[in-house]
Design a protein around this motif. Structure first.
Motif, mmCIF file in Angstrom:
data_model
loop_
_atom_site.group_PDB
_atom_site.id
_atom_site.type_symbol
_atom_site.label_atom_id
_atom_site.label_comp_id
_atom_site.label_asym_id
_atom_site.label_seq_id
_atom_site.Cartn_x
_atom_site.Cartn_y
_atom_site.Cartn_z
ATOM 1 N N THR A 179 1.638 11.167 -9.915
ATOM 2 C CA THR A 179 2.120 11.863 -8.720
ATOM 3 C C THR A 179 1.040 12.768 -8.145
ATOM 4 O OG1 THR A 179 4.392 11.795 -9.521
ATOM 5 C CG2 THR A 179 3.895 13.421 -7.833
ATOM 6 N N ASP A 180 0.388 13.539 -8.994
ATOM 7 C CA ASP A 180 -0.672 14.436 -8.520
ATOM 8 C C ASP A 180 -1.822 13.666 -7.878
ATOM 9 O OD1 ASP A 180 0.669 16.729 -9.254
ATOM 10 O OD2 ASP A 180 -0.437 17.002 -11.134
ATOM 11 N N ILE A 181 -2.258 12.592 -8.515
ATOM 12 C CA ILE A 181 -3.376 11.807 -7.976
ATOM 13 C C ILE A 181 -3.001 11.182 -6.635
ATOM 14 C CG2 ILE A 181 -4.805 9.743 -8.326
ATOM 15 C CD1 ILE A 181 -5.687 12.105 -10.047
ATOM 16 N N LEU A 182 -1.808 10.607 -6.557
ATOM 17 C CA LEU A 182 -1.404 9.970 -5.302
ATOM 18 C C LEU A 182 -1.265 10.982 -4.176
ATOM 19 C CD1 LEU A 182 1.220 7.330 -6.467
ATOM 20 C CD2 LEU A 182 -1.157 6.965 -5.847
ATOM 21 N N CYS A 183 -0.806 12.177 -4.504
ATOM 22 C CA CYS A 183 -0.593 13.186 -3.459
ATOM 23 C C CYS A 183 -1.882 13.903 -3.072
ATOM 24 C CB CYS A 183 0.464 14.187 -3.914
ATOM 25 S SG CYS A 183 2.107 13.443 -3.999
ATOM 26 N N VAL A 184 -2.798 14.084 -4.006
ATOM 27 C CA VAL A 184 -4.065 14.749 -3.703
ATOM 28 C C VAL A 184 -4.984 13.814 -2.924
ATOM 29 C CG1 VAL A 184 -6.195 15.637 -4.743
ATOM 30 C CG2 VAL A 184 -3.988 16.358 -5.623
ATOM 31 N N ASN A 185 -4.960 12.540 -3.278
ATOM 32 C CA ASN A 185 -5.838 11.556 -2.644
ATOM 33 C C ASN A 185 -5.107 10.847 -1.518
ATOM 34 O OD1 ASN A 185 -8.222 11.765 -4.336
ATOM 35 N ND2 ASN A 185 -6.881 11.056 -5.964
ATOM 36 N N GLU A 186 -4.677 11.609 -0.528
ATOM 37 C CA GLU A 186 -3.888 11.038 0.561
ATOM 38 C C GLU A 186 -4.638 9.971 1.343
ATOM 39 O OE1 GLU A 186 -2.804 14.406 2.815
ATOM 40 O OE2 GLU A 186 -1.279 15.058 1.407
ATOM 41 N N ASN A 187 -5.952 10.006 1.341
ATOM 42 C CA ASN A 187 -6.723 9.032 2.108
ATOM 43 C C ASN A 187 -6.954 7.742 1.347
ATOM 44 O OD1 ASN A 187 -6.942 10.765 4.308
ATOM 45 N ND2 ASN A 187 -8.709 11.767 3.416
ATOM 46 N N ASN A 188 -6.600 7.717 0.055
ATOM 47 C CA ASN A 188 -6.749 6.508 -0.740
ATOM 48 C C ASN A 188 -5.421 5.774 -0.772
ATOM 49 O OD1 ASN A 188 -9.474 6.876 -1.583
ATOM 50 N ND2 ASN A 188 -8.765 8.463 -2.951
ATOM 51 N N ASN A 189 -5.490 4.462 -0.740
ATOM 52 C CA ASN A 189 -4.287 3.651 -0.797
ATOM 53 C C ASN A 189 -4.142 3.042 -2.180
ATOM 54 O OD1 ASN A 189 -3.435 3.949 1.921
ATOM 55 N ND2 ASN A 189 -5.104 2.615 2.539
ATOM 56 N N PHE A 190 -2.922 3.022 -2.667
ATOM 57 C CA PHE A 190 -2.613 2.443 -3.952
ATOM 58 C C PHE A 190 -1.546 1.370 -3.770
ATOM 59 C CE2 PHE A 190 -4.761 5.092 -7.066
ATOM 60 C CZ PHE A 190 -5.137 6.167 -6.292
ATOM 61 N N MET A 191 -1.629 0.344 -4.604
ATOM 62 C CA MET A 191 -0.649 -0.722 -4.581
ATOM 63 C C MET A 191 0.114 -0.696 -5.905
ATOM 64 S SD MET A 191 -1.267 -4.804 -4.105
ATOM 65 C CE MET A 191 -2.214 -4.935 -5.617
ATOM 66 N N ARG A 192 1.421 -0.846 -5.825
ATOM 67 C CA ARG A 192 2.233 -0.936 -7.041
ATOM 68 C C ARG A 192 2.220 -2.381 -7.533
ATOM 69 N NH1 ARG A 192 7.660 2.526 -7.443
ATOM 70 N NH2 ARG A 192 6.986 4.380 -6.331
ATOM 71 N N ASP A 193 2.145 -2.525 -8.851
ATOM 72 C CA ASP A 193 2.234 -3.840 -9.476
ATOM 73 C C ASP A 193 3.260 -3.738 -10.592
ATOM 74 O OD1 ASP A 193 1.770 -6.458 -10.205
ATOM 75 O OD2 ASP A 193 -0.086 -6.028 -11.286
ATOM 76 N N MET A 201 0.845 -1.174 0.000
ATOM 77 C CA MET A 201 0.000 0.000 0.000
ATOM 78 C C MET A 201 0.888 1.233 0.000
ATOM 79 S SD MET A 201 -3.226 -0.699 2.478
ATOM 80 C CE MET A 201 -2.240 -0.982 3.900
ATOM 81 N N MET A 202 0.392 2.287 -0.619
ATOM 82 C CA MET A 202 1.167 3.506 -0.706
ATOM 83 C C MET A 202 0.320 4.691 -0.293
ATOM 84 S SD MET A 202 2.826 2.909 -4.387
ATOM 85 C CE MET A 202 4.021 4.172 -4.083
ATOM 86 N N GLU A 203 0.894 5.578 0.457
ATOM 87 C CA GLU A 203 0.276 6.859 0.776
ATOM 88 C C GLU A 203 1.356 7.913 0.629
ATOM 89 O OE1 GLU A 203 -2.238 7.559 4.106
ATOM 90 O OE2 GLU A 203 -2.605 5.413 4.315
ATOM 91 N N PHE A 204 1.018 9.017 -0.018
ATOM 92 C CA PHE A 204 1.976 10.094 -0.211
ATOM 93 C C PHE A 204 1.378 11.405 0.258
ATOM 94 C CE2 PHE A 204 3.318 6.965 -3.301
ATOM 95 C CZ PHE A 204 4.677 6.945 -3.096
ATOM 96 N N THR A 205 2.246 12.282 0.678
ATOM 97 C CA THR A 205 1.831 13.621 1.042
ATOM 98 C C THR A 205 2.565 14.586 0.133
ATOM 99 O OG1 THR A 205 3.576 13.772 2.677
ATOM 100 C CG2 THR A 205 1.421 13.003 3.448
ATOM 101 N N ASN A 206 2.184 15.829 0.159
ATOM 102 C CA ASN A 206 2.881 16.839 -0.630
ATOM 103 C C ASN A 206 4.230 17.144 0.001
ATOM 104 O OD1 ASN A 206 0.855 17.245 -2.599
ATOM 105 N ND2 ASN A 206 -0.327 18.383 -1.102
ATOM 106 N N GLY A 207 5.121 17.726 -0.764
ATOM 107 C CA GLY A 207 6.434 18.085 -0.253
ATOM 108 C C GLY A 207 7.522 17.265 -0.901
ATOM 109 N N PRO A 208 8.580 16.993 -0.141
ATOM 110 C CA PRO A 208 9.724 16.270 -0.708
ATOM 111 C C PRO A 208 9.351 14.883 -1.239
ATOM 112 C CG PRO A 208 10.237 17.094 1.503
ATOM 113 C CD PRO A 208 8.790 17.363 1.245
ATOM 114 N N GLU A 209 8.393 14.207 -0.603
ATOM 115 C CA GLU A 209 7.977 12.890 -1.074
ATOM 116 C C GLU A 209 7.394 12.978 -2.477
ATOM 117 O OE1 GLU A 209 6.656 14.198 1.795
ATOM 118 O OE2 GLU A 209 7.779 13.097 3.311
#
Length: 74
Positions: free
Chosen positions: A40-54, A1-9
């Protein structure tokens, strides 16, 4: 699972995805071909959603696709 925030990440993720794309690896977000910036934008804007890398390889084991799939709860 992945969660990202804005900033250096966010900047690190964008650079990572640009490098992956420059290697000829297709990037998908929920099954749709996407750009590093879009992902990047989607993952950072949707911080409450989890994504999995495949990591998808071809029959010879060569990495061809990176897929980010939203993890949906039941």
């Amino acid at each position: 699972m992945m969660e990202f925030t804005n900033g250096p990440e966010k900047q690190r993720l964008l650079i990572e995805l640009e490098n992956i794309r420059n290697r000829g690896i297709m990037i998908f977000l929920d099954g749709v071909p996407s750009t590093p910036l879009t992902v990047t934008d989607i993952l950072c804007v949707n911080e409450n959603n989890n994504f999995m890398r495949d990591y998808v390889t071809d029959e010879e084991g060569v990495w061809r696709e990176l897929r980010f799939d939203r993890i949906r709860s039941l």
